[in-house]
Scaffold this active site. Structure first.
Site, PDB file in Angstrom:
ATOM      1  N   GLY A  61     -27.618 -38.299 -17.724  1.00 47.07           N
ATOM      2  CA  GLY A  61     -27.871 -39.734 -17.645  1.00 47.07           C
ATOM      3  C   GLY A  61     -28.089 -40.226 -16.222  1.00 47.07           C
ATOM      4  O   GLY A  61     -28.751 -41.245 -16.009  1.00 47.07           O
ATOM      5  N   GLU A  75     -27.916 -31.455 -20.597  1.00 48.26           N
ATOM      6  CA  GLU A  75     -27.308 -31.825 -21.887  1.00 48.26           C
ATOM      7  C   GLU A  75     -27.278 -30.662 -22.872  1.00 48.26           C
ATOM      8  O   GLU A  75     -26.375 -30.549 -23.684  1.00 48.26           O
ATOM      9  CB  GLU A  75     -28.070 -33.011 -22.508  1.00 48.26           C
ATOM     10  N   GLU A 126     -31.634 -39.525 -15.628  1.00 47.68           N
ATOM     11  CA  GLU A 126     -32.395 -40.480 -16.454  1.00 47.68           C
ATOM     12  C   GLU A 126     -32.376 -41.869 -15.818  1.00 47.68           C
ATOM     13  O   GLU A 126     -33.378 -42.582 -15.831  1.00 47.68           O
ATOM     14  CB  GLU A 126     -31.817 -40.507 -17.872  1.00 47.68           C
ATOM     15  N   ALA A 152     -23.728 -39.151 -18.082  1.00 43.85           N
ATOM     16  CA  ALA A 152     -22.845 -39.980 -18.901  1.00 43.85           C
ATOM     17  C   ALA A 152     -21.450 -39.372 -18.799  1.00 43.85           C
ATOM     18  O   ALA A 152     -21.298 -38.174 -18.535  1.00 43.85           O
ATOM     19  CB  ALA A 152     -23.326 -39.976 -20.341  1.00 43.85           C
TER      20      ALA A 152
HETATM   21  N1  DAK Z   1     -18.417 -36.855 -17.095  1.00 47.43           N
HETATM   22  C1  DAK Z   1     -17.077 -36.958 -16.837  1.00 47.43           C
HETATM   23  N2  DAK Z   1     -16.487 -36.419 -15.755  1.00 47.43           N
HETATM   24  C2  DAK Z   1     -17.256 -35.725 -14.896  1.00 47.43           C
HETATM   25  C3  DAK Z   1     -18.659 -35.573 -15.095  1.00 47.43           C
HETATM   26  C4  DAK Z   1     -19.244 -36.178 -16.260  1.00 47.43           C
HETATM   27  N3  DAK Z   1     -20.555 -36.136 -16.520  1.00 47.43           N
HETATM   28  N4  DAK Z   1     -19.153 -34.821 -14.090  1.00 47.43           N
HETATM   29  C5  DAK Z   1     -18.110 -34.525 -13.282  1.00 47.43           C
HETATM   30  N5  DAK Z   1     -16.971 -35.069 -13.763  1.00 47.43           N
HETATM   31  C6  DAK Z   1     -15.624 -35.000 -13.207  1.00 47.43           C
HETATM   32  C7  DAK Z   1     -15.032 -33.624 -13.405  1.00 47.43           C
HETATM   33  O1  DAK Z   1     -14.490 -33.501 -14.712  1.00 47.43           O
HETATM   34  C8  DAK Z   1     -13.979 -33.606 -12.321  1.00 47.43           C
HETATM   35  O2  DAK Z   1     -12.889 -34.350 -12.745  1.00 47.43           O
HETATM   36  P1  DAK Z   1     -11.366 -33.747 -12.635  1.00 47.43           P
HETATM   37  O3  DAK Z   1     -11.399 -32.440 -13.309  1.00 47.43           O
HETATM   38  O4  DAK Z   1     -11.180 -33.637 -11.148  1.00 47.43           O
HETATM   39  O5  DAK Z   1     -10.540 -34.787 -13.280  1.00 47.43           O
HETATM   40  C9  DAK Z   1     -14.650 -34.376 -11.188  1.00 47.43           C
HETATM   41  O6  DAK Z   1     -15.682 -35.159 -11.795  1.00 47.43           O
HETATM   42  C10 DAK Z   1     -15.315 -33.466 -10.161  1.00 47.43           C
HETATM   43  O7  DAK Z   1     -16.175 -32.601 -10.846  1.00 47.43           O
HETATM   44  P2  DAK Z   1     -16.137 -30.997 -10.671  1.00 47.43           P
HETATM   45  O8  DAK Z   1     -14.761 -30.538 -10.313  1.00 47.43           O
HETATM   46  O9  DAK Z   1     -16.772 -30.406 -11.889  1.00 47.43           O
HETATM   47  O10 DAK Z   1     -17.071 -30.837  -9.394  1.00 47.43           O
HETATM   48  P3  DAK Z   1     -17.976 -29.600  -9.003  1.00 47.43           P
HETATM   49  O11 DAK Z   1     -18.459 -29.907  -7.638  1.00 47.43           O
HETATM   50  O12 DAK Z   1     -17.242 -28.310  -9.230  1.00 47.43           O
HETATM   51  O13 DAK Z   1     -19.211 -29.615 -10.021  1.00 47.43           O
HETATM   52  C11 DAK Z   1     -21.020 -30.678 -11.267  1.00 47.43           C
HETATM   53  C12 DAK Z   1     -20.107 -30.662  -9.975  1.00 47.43           C
HETATM   54  C13 DAK Z   1     -21.846 -31.950 -11.198  1.00 47.43           C
HETATM   55  C14 DAK Z   1     -21.936 -29.470 -11.253  1.00 47.43           C
HETATM   56  C15 DAK Z   1     -20.091 -30.639 -12.526  1.00 47.43           C
HETATM   57  O14 DAK Z   1     -19.111 -31.681 -12.396  1.00 47.43           O
HETATM   58  C16 DAK Z   1     -20.846 -30.871 -13.805  1.00 47.43           C
HETATM   59  O15 DAK Z   1     -21.486 -29.947 -14.335  1.00 47.43           O
HETATM   60  N6  DAK Z   1     -20.766 -32.096 -14.373  1.00 47.43           N
HETATM   61  C17 DAK Z   1     -21.323 -32.400 -15.655  1.00 47.43           C
HETATM   62  C18 DAK Z   1     -22.829 -32.553 -15.554  1.00 47.43           C
HETATM   63  C19 DAK Z   1     -23.450 -32.841 -16.914  1.00 47.43           C
HETATM   64  O16 DAK Z   1     -23.383 -32.022 -17.834  1.00 47.43           O
HETATM   65  N7  DAK Z   1     -24.087 -34.000 -17.060  1.00 47.43           N
HETATM   66  C20 DAK Z   1     -24.723 -34.418 -18.298  1.00 47.43           C
HETATM   67  C21 DAK Z   1     -23.761 -35.226 -19.155  1.00 47.43           C
HETATM   68  S1  DAK Z   1     -24.502 -35.717 -20.725  1.00 47.43           S
HETATM   69  C22 DAK Z   1     -27.792 -42.062 -23.981  1.00 47.43           C
HETATM   70  C23 DAK Z   1     -27.529 -42.349 -22.689  1.00 47.43           C
HETATM   71  C24 DAK Z   1     -27.143 -41.333 -21.812  1.00 47.43           C
HETATM   72  C25 DAK Z   1     -26.964 -40.058 -22.226  1.00 47.43           C
HETATM   73  C26 DAK Z   1     -27.228 -39.770 -23.533  1.00 47.43           C
HETATM   74  C27 DAK Z   1     -27.629 -40.771 -24.399  1.00 47.43           C
HETATM   75  N8  DAK Z   1     -28.201 -43.095 -24.893  1.00 47.43           N
HETATM   76  C28 DAK Z   1     -28.454 -44.435 -24.417  1.00 47.43           C
HETATM   77  C29 DAK Z   1     -28.507 -42.792 -26.278  1.00 47.43           C
HETATM   78  C30 DAK Z   1     -26.523 -39.066 -21.253  1.00 47.43           C
HETATM   79  C31 DAK Z   1     -25.883 -37.914 -21.502  1.00 47.43           C
HETATM   80  C32 DAK Z   1     -25.363 -37.108 -20.363  1.00 47.43           C
HETATM   81  O17 DAK Z   1     -25.559 -37.439 -19.226  1.00 47.43           O
END
Ligand code: DAK
Length: 258
Positions: free
Chosen positions: A109, A132, A112, A65
């Site tokens: 997400g 998460e 998921e 997400a």
């Molecule tokens: N959201 C927003 N931006 C993101 C992102 C994300 N999830 N993942 C990456 N980006 C953005 C980064 O901020 C960066 O943007 P700038 O800084 O260049 O503006 C760009 O994408 C490139 O990312 P990185 O520079 O971080 O790239 P790396 O290769 O160094 O790292 C990475 C890649 C995938 C390991 C890292 O980006 C990362 O850890 N990303 C976050 C992963 C994460 O934590 N995902 C879980 C998010 S929580 C629900 C439905 C859904 C959900 C919950 C409830 N309901 C229906 C109730 C879901 C929740 C989630 O998914």
């Protein structure tokens, strides 16, 4: 309607949706989720389409997400709008089969979303995770339920509590991924699987998918009863007559979805 966060194409009888927010590793924001739901609904309504492929880029299927969009959310707002649950669930509610073609990150997400699909094909580079917990929350789009069912409690617990990612190879061994395919062949292979499914009788495909999913929802006895009654019902279709006649006559069946 032109899409801004996804691209959509049709390959013969397969609908292909590509998540397309490269600047954010395909993070799933409200705009993308709305467009994805619209695209899936269109393919569901299109009688020429028998299966849908959902894919991302080489680097990311989807990194979860959109954290930037989510960061300032409040509890009442999240509760009241149900966190866009309607659009989030579009893939899982599709009656036609949805195949995830995963390369790179499938996190949170994004993982998921892949698990909502009926078949997951992946490249060697695919990484699956539910990180998460590192953000101070837990999976909210089915992760705690679907990952356990896919890979068992031990691996699911470790991934969800520690945020550890799984490689494609581990995910295949554990049952999350159906097959690993070479990078260059991912989309073609997914479309090939979709085309094969689309060549079958759609009533049989819809019933087969629903019956498999029933296994997660009910007891064995109830599931077996469900399967048997659905099996019987397929004898009311022309496609059953055609499929069995084609076998007897040693020719290819031509299903007409009736
Ligand atoms: N959201 C927003 N931006 C993101 C992102 C994300 N999830 N993942 C990456 N980006 C953005 C980064 O901020 C960066 O943007 P700038 O800084 O260049 O503006 C760009 O994408 C490139 O990312 P990185 O520079 O971080 O790239 P790396 O290769 O160094 O790292 C990475 C890649 C995938 C390991 C890292 O980006 C990362 O850890 N990303 C976050 C992963 C994460 O934590 N995902 C879980 C998010 S929580 C629900 C439905 C859904 C959900 C919950 C409830 N309901 C229906 C109730 C879901 C929740 C989630 O998914």
């Amino acid at each position: 309607m032109a899409f801004e966060t996804i691209t959509v194409e049709t390959r013969d009888h397969v609908g292909v949706v590509r998540l397309d927010r490269p600047e954010a590793l395909n993070a799933l924001n409200a705009a993308l989720l709305g467009e994805l739901a619209t695209a899936i609904a269109r393919f569901e309504d299109d009688a020429a389409i028998g299966a849908v492929v959902l894919t991302g880029s080489e680097k990311a299927f989807a990194a979860g997400a959109d954290i930037k969009e989510m960061a300032e959310r409040t509890y009442p707002q999240t509760l009241i709008d149900d966190f866009m649950a309607g659009t989030w669930l579009a893939a899982s509610r599709a009656r036609k089969p949805v195949i995830a073609a995963v390369s790179g990150y499938a996190l949170g997400g994004g993982c998921e979303l892949a698990m909502m699909c009926d078949i997951v094909l992946a490249t060697e580079s695919a990484r699956f995770g539910l990180p998460e917990i590192t953000l101070g929350v837990i999976p909210g789009a089915g992760g705690t339920q679907r990952l356990v069912r896919a890979v068992g409690k031990a691996k699911a617990m470790e991934m969800i509590l520690s945020g550890r990612f799984m490689t494609a190879e581990e995910a295949e061994r554990a049952g999350l991924v159906s097959r690993i395919v070479p990078d260059a062949e991912l989309l073609d292979e997914a479309v090939k699987v979709g085309e094969k499914i689309a060549s079958m009788s759609l009533p049989a495909v819809i019933h087969a998918k629903a019956s498999v999913n029933r296994a997660f929802e009910t007891s064995l006895e109830e599931g077996l009863l469900y399967e048997r009654s659905v099996f019987y019902s397929l004898f009311a279709t022309e496609d059953q007559k055609e499929g069995m006649a084609a076998f007897v006559e040693k020719r290819q069946a031509r299903f007409r979805d009736r």
